[in-house]
Design an enzyme around this catalytic site. Structure first.
Site, PDB file in Angstrom:
ATOM      1  N   HIS A 106     -10.212  -3.333 -18.679  1.00 34.25           N
ATOM      2  CA  HIS A 106      -9.233  -1.958 -17.888  1.00 34.25           C
ATOM      3  C   HIS A 106      -7.988  -2.868 -18.279  1.00 34.25           C
ATOM      4  O   HIS A 106      -7.899  -1.365 -18.578  1.00 34.25           O
ATOM      5  CB  HIS A 106      -9.293  -2.829 -16.833  1.00 34.25           C
ATOM      6  CG  HIS A 106     -10.849  -2.201 -15.553  1.00 34.25           C
ATOM      7  ND1 HIS A 106     -11.090  -0.989 -16.455  1.00 34.25           N
ATOM      8  CD2 HIS A 106     -11.285  -2.893 -15.075  1.00 34.25           C
ATOM      9  CE1 HIS A 106     -12.761  -1.006 -15.329  1.00 34.25           C
ATOM     10  NE2 HIS A 106     -12.463  -2.278 -14.511  1.00 34.25           N
ATOM     11  N   HIS A 126     -14.275  -8.228 -18.285  1.00 36.04           N
ATOM     12  CA  HIS A 126     -14.490  -6.424 -17.134  1.00 36.04           C
ATOM     13  C   HIS A 126     -12.999  -6.005 -16.547  1.00 36.04           C
ATOM     14  O   HIS A 126     -12.671  -5.298 -16.976  1.00 36.04           O
ATOM     15  CB  HIS A 126     -15.156  -6.737 -16.156  1.00 36.04           C
ATOM     16  CG  HIS A 126     -15.781  -5.689 -15.422  1.00 36.04           C
ATOM     17  ND1 HIS A 126     -16.841  -4.565 -15.574  1.00 36.04           N
ATOM     18  CD2 HIS A 126     -14.859  -5.115 -14.217  1.00 36.04           C
ATOM     19  CE1 HIS A 126     -16.661  -3.948 -14.425  1.00 36.04           C
ATOM     20  NE2 HIS A 126     -14.915  -3.607 -14.469  1.00 36.04           N
ATOM     21  N   GLU A 127     -12.637  -7.360 -16.103  1.00 36.24           N
ATOM     22  CA  GLU A 127     -10.998  -6.822 -16.258  1.00 36.24           C
ATOM     23  C   GLU A 127     -10.168  -6.658 -17.206  1.00 36.24           C
ATOM     24  O   GLU A 127      -9.293  -5.851 -16.517  1.00 36.24           O
ATOM     25  CB  GLU A 127     -10.880  -7.546 -14.506  1.00 36.24           C
ATOM     26  CG  GLU A 127     -11.470  -8.083 -13.721  1.00 36.24           C
ATOM     27  CD  GLU A 127     -11.712  -6.932 -12.530  1.00 36.24           C
ATOM     28  OE1 GLU A 127     -10.347  -6.208 -12.549  1.00 36.24           O
ATOM     29  OE2 GLU A 127     -12.840  -5.976 -11.686  1.00 36.24           O
TER      30      GLU A 127
END
Length: 225
Positions: free
Chosen positions: A26, A22-23
């Protein structure tokens, strides 16, 4: 001991993968759209060690899964300089959506894996079936939670990016207090409710129906019941 290792790894592996990718997503999208801050810091990588927060990524999700059945956690936030993006306001939306979008794809992939393995065929396939079930749950919860339209969550950044200025500006000013608001609503209110014999489980009110809907959609999409 074998059962303990089976259960812990079946929870820890998909939780770590969901939170760290998820990170990383980004950072990757920010890099492609003009801001290389995360890339220069080595955060655009599949190496979970670069993203892990020991408490938020490992300990807390595992404890919550075994005690409450709900999974919550976090990784080290990826730094993004929104002012360096090619089109800051528009690109901020894509950077924000990258994390939940990755969780959705991981949930779909996990559902496909769930349908391909037969736990009766041995320990490995039983572990893969258990891991895929946890992965679906973790990724859907992370996706839905992060899409709550409250900064600094991804949904809050999306809202700031698409709302007109008269609404986006006051919403953006909530960001320093956003996590405190969420912690109060999700953890303190239920504790107070129990003292007065009331159901104030905001977490289930907010996340329950969307999580059930998304899991149902994934089951339909992949043909798994």
């Amino acid at each position: 001991m074998e059962e303990w290792i089976f259960r812990v790894t079946a929870v820890a592996f998909p939780a770590i993968l969901a939170i760290t990718l998820h990170e990383a997503a980004h950072g990757f999208v920010a890099w492609r759209l003009g801001d290389d801050t995360a890339y220069r810091l080595g955060r655009v990588t599949f190496n979970p060690i670069r993203h892990i927060d020991p408490l938020g990524t490992v300990v807390l999700p595992a404890l919550m899964y075994f005690t409450t059945g709900f999974v919550f956690g976090w990784a080290k936030p990826v730094p993004v300089n929104f002012g360096r993006l090619n089109h800051p306001r528009r690109d901020m939306v894509w950077v924000a959506l990258a994390g939940p979008g990755t969780n959705f794809l991981l949930a779909v992939a996990s559902a496909i894996l769930w349908g391909l393995v037969d736990p009766q065929n041995g320990m490995v396939e039983a572990w893969l079936r258990a891991m895929s079930e946890v992965s679906i749950l973790v990724n859907v919860i992370l996706m839905v939670f992060n899409l709550i339209p409250l900064p600094p969550l991804d949904g809050g950044r999306v809202a700031v990016g698409v709302l007109p200025n008269m609404l986006a500006y006051p919403l953006s000013r909530v960001e320093p207090y956003g996590m405190l608001i969420l912690m109060g609503a999700f953890f303190l209110l239920p504790m107070l409710g129990r003292q007065f014999g009331m159901d104030l489980s905001v977490m289930h009110w907010v996340l329950g129906p969307p999580v059930d809907a998304v899991i149902g959609f994934i089951q339909t999409l992949t043909g798994n019941d």
